[in-house]
Design a protein around this motif. Sequence first.
Motif, PDB file in Angstrom:
ATOM      1  N   ASN A  35       0.640  -1.298   0.012  1.00 38.14           N
ATOM      2  CA  ASN A  35       0.066   0.009   0.037  1.00 38.14           C
ATOM      3  C   ASN A  35       0.985   1.314   0.038  1.00 38.14           C
ATOM      4  O   ASN A  35       0.302   2.345  -0.017  1.00 38.14           O
ATOM      5  CB  ASN A  35      -0.994   0.008   1.250  1.00 38.14           C
ATOM      6  N   VAL A  36       1.970   1.090   0.158  1.00 36.18           N
ATOM      7  CA  VAL A  36       3.027   2.433   0.169  1.00 36.18           C
ATOM      8  C   VAL A  36       4.100   1.960  -0.778  1.00 36.18           C
ATOM      9  O   VAL A  36       4.478   0.650  -1.068  1.00 36.18           O
ATOM     10  CB  VAL A  36       3.576   2.561   1.503  1.00 36.18           C
ATOM     11  N   THR A  37       4.667   2.984  -1.389  1.00 39.51           N
ATOM     12  CA  THR A  37       5.561   2.753  -2.354  1.00 39.51           C
ATOM     13  C   THR A  37       6.879   3.233  -1.881  1.00 39.51           C
ATOM     14  O   THR A  37       7.847   2.163  -2.078  1.00 39.51           O
ATOM     15  CB  THR A  37       5.207   3.699  -3.624  1.00 39.51           C
ATOM     16  N   GLU A  38       7.170   4.235  -1.105  1.00 44.67           N
ATOM     17  CA  GLU A  38       8.586   4.709  -0.841  1.00 44.67           C
ATOM     18  C   GLU A  38       9.073   3.652   0.240  1.00 44.67           C
ATOM     19  O   GLU A  38      10.264   3.489   0.120  1.00 44.67           O
ATOM     20  CB  GLU A  38       8.417   6.151  -0.223  1.00 44.67           C
ATOM     21  N   ALA A  39       8.369   3.501   1.259  1.00 42.82           N
ATOM     22  CA  ALA A  39       8.672   3.116   2.552  1.00 42.82           C
ATOM     23  C   ALA A  39       9.161   1.375   2.366  1.00 42.82           C
ATOM     24  O   ALA A  39       9.648   0.746   3.293  1.00 42.82           O
ATOM     25  CB  ALA A  39       7.703   3.079   3.537  1.00 42.82           C
ATOM     26  N   ILE A  40       8.902   0.896   1.348  1.00 40.13           N
ATOM     27  CA  ILE A  40       8.985  -0.442   1.358  1.00 40.13           C
ATOM     28  C   ILE A  40      10.447  -0.975   1.104  1.00 40.13           C
ATOM     29  O   ILE A  40      11.233  -0.430   0.489  1.00 40.13           O
ATOM     30  CB  ILE A  40       8.309  -0.965  -0.148  1.00 40.13           C
ATOM     31  N   ASP A  41      10.595  -2.063   1.885  1.00 41.19           N
ATOM     32  CA  ASP A  41      11.787  -2.715   1.946  1.00 41.19           C
ATOM     33  C   ASP A  41      12.461  -2.696   0.567  1.00 41.19           C
ATOM     34  O   ASP A  41      12.090  -3.422  -0.289  1.00 41.19           O
ATOM     35  CB  ASP A  41      11.781  -4.061   2.599  1.00 41.19           C
ATOM     36  N   LEU A  42      13.689  -2.266   0.489  1.00 37.21           N
ATOM     37  CA  LEU A  42      14.490  -2.263  -0.846  1.00 37.21           C
ATOM     38  C   LEU A  42      14.699  -3.847  -1.388  1.00 37.21           C
ATOM     39  O   LEU A  42      14.642  -4.092  -2.509  1.00 37.21           O
ATOM     40  CB  LEU A  42      15.696  -1.575  -0.780  1.00 37.21           C
ATOM     41  N   ALA A  43      15.087  -4.393  -0.418  1.00 39.52           N
ATOM     42  CA  ALA A  43      15.524  -6.116  -0.685  1.00 39.52           C
ATOM     43  C   ALA A  43      14.079  -6.582  -1.252  1.00 39.52           C
ATOM     44  O   ALA A  43      14.181  -7.452  -2.275  1.00 39.52           O
ATOM     45  CB  ALA A  43      15.683  -6.898   0.569  1.00 39.52           C
ATOM     46  N   PHE A  44      12.860  -5.937  -1.058  1.00 40.75           N
ATOM     47  CA  PHE A  44      11.891  -6.872  -1.410  1.00 40.75           C
ATOM     48  C   PHE A  44      11.409  -6.150  -3.080  1.00 40.75           C
ATOM     49  O   PHE A  44      11.302  -6.872  -3.978  1.00 40.75           O
ATOM     50  CB  PHE A  44      10.386  -6.317  -0.767  1.00 40.75           C
ATOM     51  N   VAL A  45      11.811  -4.948  -3.138  1.00 49.25           N
ATOM     52  CA  VAL A  45      11.335  -4.394  -4.433  1.00 49.25           C
ATOM     53  C   VAL A  45      12.424  -5.072  -5.522  1.00 49.25           C
ATOM     54  O   VAL A  45      12.133  -5.075  -6.535  1.00 49.25           O
ATOM     55  CB  VAL A  45      11.796  -2.802  -4.296  1.00 49.25           C
ATOM     56  N   ASP A  46      13.743  -5.112  -4.864  1.00 44.61           N
ATOM     57  CA  ASP A  46      14.925  -5.618  -5.892  1.00 44.61           C
ATOM     58  C   ASP A  46      14.325  -6.740  -6.319  1.00 44.61           C
ATOM     59  O   ASP A  46      14.544  -7.450  -7.341  1.00 44.61           O
ATOM     60  CB  ASP A  46      16.043  -5.880  -5.054  1.00 44.61           C
ATOM     61  N   ARG A  47      13.907  -7.825  -5.916  1.00 43.34           N
ATOM     62  CA  ARG A  47      13.403  -8.883  -6.124  1.00 43.34           C
ATOM     63  C   ARG A  47      12.247  -9.195  -7.045  1.00 43.34           C
ATOM     64  O   ARG A  47      12.103 -10.151  -7.747  1.00 43.34           O
ATOM     65  CB  ARG A  47      12.817  -9.796  -4.861  1.00 43.34           C
ATOM     66  N   ALA A  48      11.438  -8.097  -7.031  1.00 38.06           N
ATOM     67  CA  ALA A  48      10.435  -7.846  -8.190  1.00 38.06           C
ATOM     68  C   ALA A  48      10.816  -7.725  -9.575  1.00 38.06           C
ATOM     69  O   ALA A  48      11.492  -6.873  -9.734  1.00 38.06           O
ATOM     70  CB  ALA A  48       9.040  -7.005  -7.684  1.00 38.06           C
ATOM     71  N   ASP A  49      10.510  -8.251 -10.629  1.00 41.70           N
ATOM     72  CA  ASP A  49      10.714  -7.942 -11.892  1.00 41.70           C
ATOM     73  C   ASP A  49       9.579  -7.094 -12.334  1.00 41.70           C
ATOM     74  O   ASP A  49       9.866  -6.160 -13.220  1.00 41.70           O
ATOM     75  CB  ASP A  49      10.778  -9.243 -12.794  1.00 41.70           C
ATOM     76  N   ILE A  50       8.591  -7.397 -12.016  1.00 42.28           N
ATOM     77  CA  ILE A  50       7.517  -6.585 -12.692  1.00 42.28           C
ATOM     78  C   ILE A  50       7.015  -5.804 -11.366  1.00 42.28           C
ATOM     79  O   ILE A  50       6.283  -6.263 -10.343  1.00 42.28           O
ATOM     80  CB  ILE A  50       6.445  -7.775 -13.074  1.00 42.28           C
ATOM     81  N   LYS A  51       7.077  -4.430 -11.534  1.00 46.02           N
ATOM     82  CA  LYS A  51       6.449  -3.839 -10.489  1.00 46.02           C
ATOM     83  C   LYS A  51       5.345  -2.772 -11.299  1.00 46.02           C
ATOM     84  O   LYS A  51       5.652  -2.010 -12.090  1.00 46.02           O
ATOM     85  CB  LYS A  51       7.788  -2.658 -10.001  1.00 46.02           C
ATOM     86  N   GLN A  52       4.135  -2.898 -10.683  1.00 49.52           N
ATOM     87  CA  GLN A  52       3.376  -2.268 -11.506  1.00 49.52           C
ATOM     88  C   GLN A  52       2.308  -1.126 -10.246  1.00 49.52           C
ATOM     89  O   GLN A  52       2.015  -1.772  -9.410  1.00 49.52           O
ATOM     90  CB  GLN A  52       2.285  -3.208 -11.900  1.00 49.52           C
ATOM     91  N   PHE A  53       2.573   0.011 -10.718  1.00 49.88           N
ATOM     92  CA  PHE A  53       1.668   0.894  -9.928  1.00 49.88           C
ATOM     93  C   PHE A  53       0.013   0.713 -10.191  1.00 49.88           C
ATOM     94  O   PHE A  53      -0.138   0.741 -11.336  1.00 49.88           O
ATOM     95  CB  PHE A  53       2.141   2.297 -10.041  1.00 49.88           C
ATOM     96  N   ILE A  54      -0.667   0.904  -9.001  1.00 49.71           N
ATOM     97  CA  ILE A  54      -2.059   0.802  -9.444  1.00 49.71           C
ATOM     98  C   ILE A  54      -2.805   1.737  -8.660  1.00 49.71           C
ATOM     99  O   ILE A  54      -2.382   2.167  -7.408  1.00 49.71           O
ATOM    100  CB  ILE A  54      -2.730  -0.410  -8.754  1.00 49.71           C
ATOM    101  N   GLY A  55      -3.307   2.702  -9.604  1.00 51.97           N
ATOM    102  CA  GLY A  55      -3.751   3.936  -8.879  1.00 51.97           C
ATOM    103  C   GLY A  55      -5.205   4.185  -8.839  1.00 51.97           C
ATOM    104  O   GLY A  55      -5.801   3.099  -9.294  1.00 51.97           O
ATOM    105  N   TYR A  56      -5.800   5.190  -8.515  1.00 50.99           N
ATOM    106  CA  TYR A  56      -7.233   5.656  -8.773  1.00 50.99           C
ATOM    107  C   TYR A  56      -7.665   5.455 -10.016  1.00 50.99           C
ATOM    108  O   TYR A  56      -7.212   5.548 -11.058  1.00 50.99           O
ATOM    109  CB  TYR A  56      -7.571   6.839  -8.150  1.00 50.99           C
TER     110      TYR A  56
END
Length: 407
Positions: free
Chosen positions: A289-310
């Motif tokens: 639910n948050v984009t900035e605060a998320i653990d970098l290690a997690f973000v690094d592991r994802a290949d497909i990062k998709q922002f879902i907005g309103y």
Amino acid sequence: MERIVIDVEVCQKANSTLVRDEIKDIVMNSLNVIDQLLLDEPIELDKLSSDLITEHIFSIICSLKNNKFQEQNNILRITEGMGFRVFIYQATQEDAATETMQSDSEDLPVASHWILPSQEFHGLWENLCYGSNIKENLLNYIETTMEFSNRNVDSNIISWNRVVLLHGPPGTGKTSLCKALAQKATIRMHKYFTRGELVEINSHSLFSKWFSESGKLVMKLFNEIKVLLEDSESLVCILIDEVESLAHARKSCTNGTEPSDSIRVVNALLTQLDQIKRYKNVLILTTSNVTEAIDLAFVDRADIKQFIGYPDEKAIAKIYCSCIAELAKAGLIKVDPSTTDDKLAQSEATKLIKSSIGLSGRALRKIPFLAYGLFKPIDKIFDYLTFNKAMIKAVEKYKKDELKNDQ
Ligand SMILES: Nc1ncnc2c1ncn2[C@@H]1O[C@H](COP(=O)(O)OP(=O)(O)O)[C@@H](O)[C@H]1O
Ligand SMILES: [Mg+2]
């Protein structure tokens, strides 16, 4: 010119015993005689006037892989030379099973487990509306993932993996989209897998009060997941919802003096994820639910990062349309075409959509309920125009109440 290929998903009734080829023939015989198709919504089966269809088929949904060809109102004229890809499946009727694990004297619910395709997720995908091709792109990614692993593409040369991260504000359909994606992938990947499983890891019970034990539980849970993964015929989707709570656990202990349990637990989870990523039949779906605060290690592991907005205006219109159709079906409001085409009604509908910009999908789906509950005329049934007006008032009220909550 690119050939148009229509994807046809056919849900066979649970009690039907025909083999897939027979079902395919029945469906194609019916589709071949009609000249236009409704896309992304279940086809009205009665209109196909075939006894075999009514006897054996629960639903048919058609869509276009690349919907740049899509015509207005989701209606596609069928012309010669169009191709069909038919996917046939039977949905399981069972509910999710709750996996529990013993921790001290308590049974802890650590995961929910569905066999896919599941009746519970029927229509979930179609009911999620986004402005751009988010859903189609995600599905294309996943199809590519499976194709790459099927062809043994070396991930050291071309970097790709099986981790998807959907991030964005709450209520935008991320969790639902993960579940729908797992279901859709199972239906579409039938040539690689005979069935699917969805394991939703309950991070809250794994990580809340049981920190000292959590490490062991994570290991135990993943050992069970590995057993599922050993069956290469099965597509195993792992859902880890709201990963920011894990990131938070990690951060909260870097301030303390103890190298705390929570760091160890999150690390254990990341290590396990790295291990299961090697399986050809796994798909790891995560949300935040948050984009900035998320653990970098997690973000690094994802290949497909998709922002879902309103939802944008188009998506809002689609969501409201489905709500109004549902209320009309239930006989709670009266909608006939002459009233929806009316200029005044149209301008109110546009006003409603404009006033709803900035609301989440979850909020939008509440508005019709609020409108009905608060503003229903005492002595008569809502018509389309008055209902639109009531929805505008409901949106105003909703926004006001939200503001109060924020303060
Ligand atoms: N884009 C959307 N289109 C249609 N419905 C939506 C959308 N976003 C949210 N919803 C509705 O809100 C509900 C809750 O969404 P959820 O998946 O829990 O969101 P999130 O995980 O992002 O908080 C969904 O079941 C759906 O009914
Ligand atoms: Mg969620």
